[in-house]
Design a protein around this motif. Structure first.
Motif, PDB file in Angstrom:
ATOM      1  N   LEU A 254      31.469  31.344  57.825  1.00  0.00           N
ATOM      2  CA  LEU A 254      31.000  31.077  56.337  1.00  0.00           C
ATOM      3  C   LEU A 254      29.692  30.289  56.291  1.00  0.00           C
ATOM      4  N   LEU A 255      28.707  30.827  55.678  1.00  0.00           N
ATOM      5  CA  LEU A 255      27.229  30.176  55.352  1.00  0.00           C
ATOM      6  C   LEU A 255      27.279  29.610  54.103  1.00  0.00           C
ATOM      7  N   SER A 256      27.724  30.224  53.081  1.00  0.00           N
ATOM      8  CA  SER A 256      27.706  29.841  51.634  1.00  0.00           C
ATOM      9  C   SER A 256      28.632  30.357  50.912  1.00  0.00           C
ATOM     10  N   ARG A 257      29.138  29.452  49.784  1.00  0.00           N
ATOM     11  CA  ARG A 257      30.197  29.753  48.929  1.00  0.00           C
ATOM     12  C   ARG A 257      29.879  29.421  47.502  1.00  0.00           C
ATOM     13  N   TYR A 258      30.452  30.109  46.559  1.00  0.00           N
ATOM     14  CA  TYR A 258      30.321  29.641  45.149  1.00  0.00           C
ATOM     15  C   TYR A 258      31.705  29.853  44.450  1.00  0.00           C
ATOM     16  N   ARG A 259      32.302  29.075  44.332  1.00  0.00           N
ATOM     17  CA  ARG A 259      33.824  29.146  43.902  1.00  0.00           C
ATOM     18  C   ARG A 259      33.779  28.480  42.241  1.00  0.00           C
ATOM     19  N   ILE A 260      34.315  29.241  41.508  1.00  0.00           N
ATOM     20  CA  ILE A 260      34.728  29.270  40.182  1.00  0.00           C
ATOM     21  C   ILE A 260      36.113  29.152  39.769  1.00  0.00           C
ATOM     22  N   ASN A 261      36.663  28.030  39.417  1.00  0.00           N
ATOM     23  CA  ASN A 261      38.165  28.111  39.063  1.00  0.00           C
ATOM     24  C   ASN A 261      38.190  28.858  37.547  1.00  0.00           C
ATOM     25  N   LEU A 262      39.240  29.561  37.588  1.00  0.00           N
ATOM     26  CA  LEU A 262      39.505  30.298  36.054  1.00  0.00           C
ATOM     27  C   LEU A 262      40.769  30.052  35.418  1.00  0.00           C
ATOM     28  N   THR A 263      40.974  30.264  34.230  1.00  0.00           N
ATOM     29  CA  THR A 263      42.226  30.505  33.648  1.00  0.00           C
ATOM     30  C   THR A 263      42.760  31.572  33.666  1.00  0.00           C
ATOM     31  N   LYS A 264      44.285  31.607  33.538  1.00  0.00           N
ATOM     32  CA  LYS A 264      44.894  33.018  33.657  1.00  0.00           C
ATOM     33  C   LYS A 264      44.320  34.000  32.951  1.00  0.00           C
ATOM     34  N   THR A 265      43.837  33.864  31.747  1.00  0.00           N
ATOM     35  CA  THR A 265      43.225  34.921  30.809  1.00  0.00           C
ATOM     36  C   THR A 265      41.719  35.244  31.407  1.00  0.00           C
ATOM     37  N   GLU A 266      40.946  34.481  32.053  1.00  0.00           N
ATOM     38  CA  GLU A 266      39.804  34.677  32.536  1.00  0.00           C
ATOM     39  C   GLU A 266      40.233  35.453  34.086  1.00  0.00           C
ATOM     40  N   PHE A 267      41.381  35.101  34.625  1.00  0.00           N
ATOM     41  CA  PHE A 267      41.520  35.833  35.978  1.00  0.00           C
ATOM     42  C   PHE A 267      41.959  37.387  35.594  1.00  0.00           C
ATOM     43  N   ASP A 268      42.780  37.372  34.411  1.00  0.00           N
ATOM     44  CA  ASP A 268      43.158  38.744  34.221  1.00  0.00           C
ATOM     45  C   ASP A 268      41.858  39.716  33.755  1.00  0.00           C
ATOM     46  N   ARG A 269      41.036  39.017  33.422  1.00  0.00           N
ATOM     47  CA  ARG A 269      39.814  39.936  32.763  1.00  0.00           C
ATOM     48  C   ARG A 269      38.948  40.016  34.265  1.00  0.00           C
ATOM     49  N   LEU A 270      38.899  39.170  35.239  1.00  0.00           N
ATOM     50  CA  LEU A 270      38.485  39.589  36.529  1.00  0.00           C
ATOM     51  C   LEU A 270      38.928  40.579  37.334  1.00  0.00           C
ATOM     52  N   VAL A 271      40.486  40.628  37.244  1.00  0.00           N
ATOM     53  CA  VAL A 271      41.228  41.650  37.948  1.00  0.00           C
ATOM     54  C   VAL A 271      40.716  43.006  37.363  1.00  0.00           C
ATOM     55  N   ILE A 272      40.525  43.099  36.192  1.00  0.00           N
ATOM     56  CA  ILE A 272      39.999  44.529  35.601  1.00  0.00           C
ATOM     57  C   ILE A 272      38.664  44.863  35.990  1.00  0.00           C
ATOM     58  N   ILE A 273      37.946  43.792  36.024  1.00  0.00           N
ATOM     59  CA  ILE A 273      36.536  43.912  36.643  1.00  0.00           C
ATOM     60  C   ILE A 273      36.481  44.445  38.023  1.00  0.00           C
ATOM     61  N   MET A 274      37.301  43.662  38.816  1.00  0.00           N
ATOM     62  CA  MET A 274      37.373  43.929  40.328  1.00  0.00           C
ATOM     63  C   MET A 274      37.906  45.260  40.463  1.00  0.00           C
ATOM     64  N   ALA A 275      38.904  45.857  39.831  1.00  0.00           N
ATOM     65  CA  ALA A 275      39.625  47.118  39.980  1.00  0.00           C
ATOM     66  C   ALA A 275      38.603  48.259  39.940  1.00  0.00           C
ATOM     67  N   ARG A 276      37.745  48.101  38.617  1.00  0.00           N
ATOM     68  CA  ARG A 276      36.771  49.183  38.189  1.00  0.00           C
ATOM     69  C   ARG A 276      35.716  49.125  39.417  1.00  0.00           C
ATOM     70  N   HIS A 277      35.251  47.959  40.021  1.00  0.00           N
ATOM     71  CA  HIS A 277      34.098  48.115  40.862  1.00  0.00           C
ATOM     72  C   HIS A 277      34.700  48.658  42.126  1.00  0.00           C
ATOM     73  N   LYS A 278      35.821  48.259  42.513  1.00  0.00           N
ATOM     74  CA  LYS A 278      36.608  48.791  43.971  1.00  0.00           C
ATOM     75  C   LYS A 278      36.584  50.459  43.730  1.00  0.00           C
ATOM     76  N   ARG A 279      36.940  50.900  42.489  1.00  0.00           N
ATOM     77  CA  ARG A 279      37.102  52.083  42.241  1.00  0.00           C
ATOM     78  C   ARG A 279      35.788  52.994  42.440  1.00  0.00           C
ATOM     79  N   MET A 280      34.650  52.392  42.018  1.00  0.00           N
ATOM     80  CA  MET A 280      33.435  53.053  41.809  1.00  0.00           C
ATOM     81  C   MET A 280      32.484  52.936  42.944  1.00  0.00           C
ATOM     82  N   ALA A 281      32.767  51.947  43.805  1.00  0.00           N
ATOM     83  CA  ALA A 281      31.756  51.793  45.063  1.00  0.00           C
ATOM     84  C   ALA A 281      32.451  52.574  46.202  1.00  0.00           C
TER      85      ALA A 281
END
Length: 181
Positions: free
Chosen positions: A105-132
């Protein structure tokens, strides 16, 4: 209203310190050493009871308790990696060798999320994994993948193209209050 806007993690940008309290989940943008100019991926999941990212005893990320996603050639062959700098090749969005290891590891940027924010992230990640499905070193790389995820989350992203380490460092710099680093 587009689906993209409704699933933003931070519709008005990140308005709090990334390591704020009261959060139970996380997303971490990570850049590491690789064969050439490095690699970037995003790790996300649930924090442990102490508010830390689940890790093995050696400090590496705990597989199975978190998810890691980054865009890379779908083959480990060096020839495919080389060809992918000239023409697009098939890509993969799963973790690649070394993505979970702290030693690289050379660099990291961590953001703590609420459960609601995390649920939104999961939707975003699923879309990007499917499209890429394509990787092309100069145009459609791991940095491009992370940039699109960060933008859809509502984060500010660097204006210039960067190698992985510079991208993650710049992403943190432009989204964090100056007094935190």
């Amino acid at each position: 209203v587009s689906l993209r806007r409704t699933t933003r993690v931070f519709p008005d940008g990140l308005q709090r310190p990334a390591l704020s309290s009261g959060t139970t989940h996380f997303v971490e943008f990570r850049a590491r050493h690789a064969l050439s100019y490095g690699h970037a991926a995003v790790a996300f999941g649930k924090l442990d009871r102490e508010g830390n990212i689940p890790r093995k005893s050696n400090g590496d990320l705990q597989a199975g308790q978190i998810e890691i996603s980054g865009l890379a050639p779908a083959s480990d062959a060096v020839s495919v990696y080389g060809i992918g700098h000239v023409v697009p090749v098939f890509g993969s969005t799963g973790p690649s060798d070394g993505d979970d290891e702290e030693a690289y590891l050379l660099s990291r940027y961590r953001i703590n999320l609420t459960k609601t924010e995390f649920d939104r992230l999961v939707i975003i990640m699923a879309r990007h994994k499917r499209m890429a499905r394509i990787w092309h070193g100069p145009l459609i790389s791991c940095v491009t993948y992370l940039r699109r995820i960060a933008e859809e989350m509502g984060l500010k992203t660097p204006l210039m193209r960067h190698f992985p380490t510079k991208f993650v460092t710049s992403l943190k710099r432009i989204n964090e209050p100056k007094h935190l680093y």
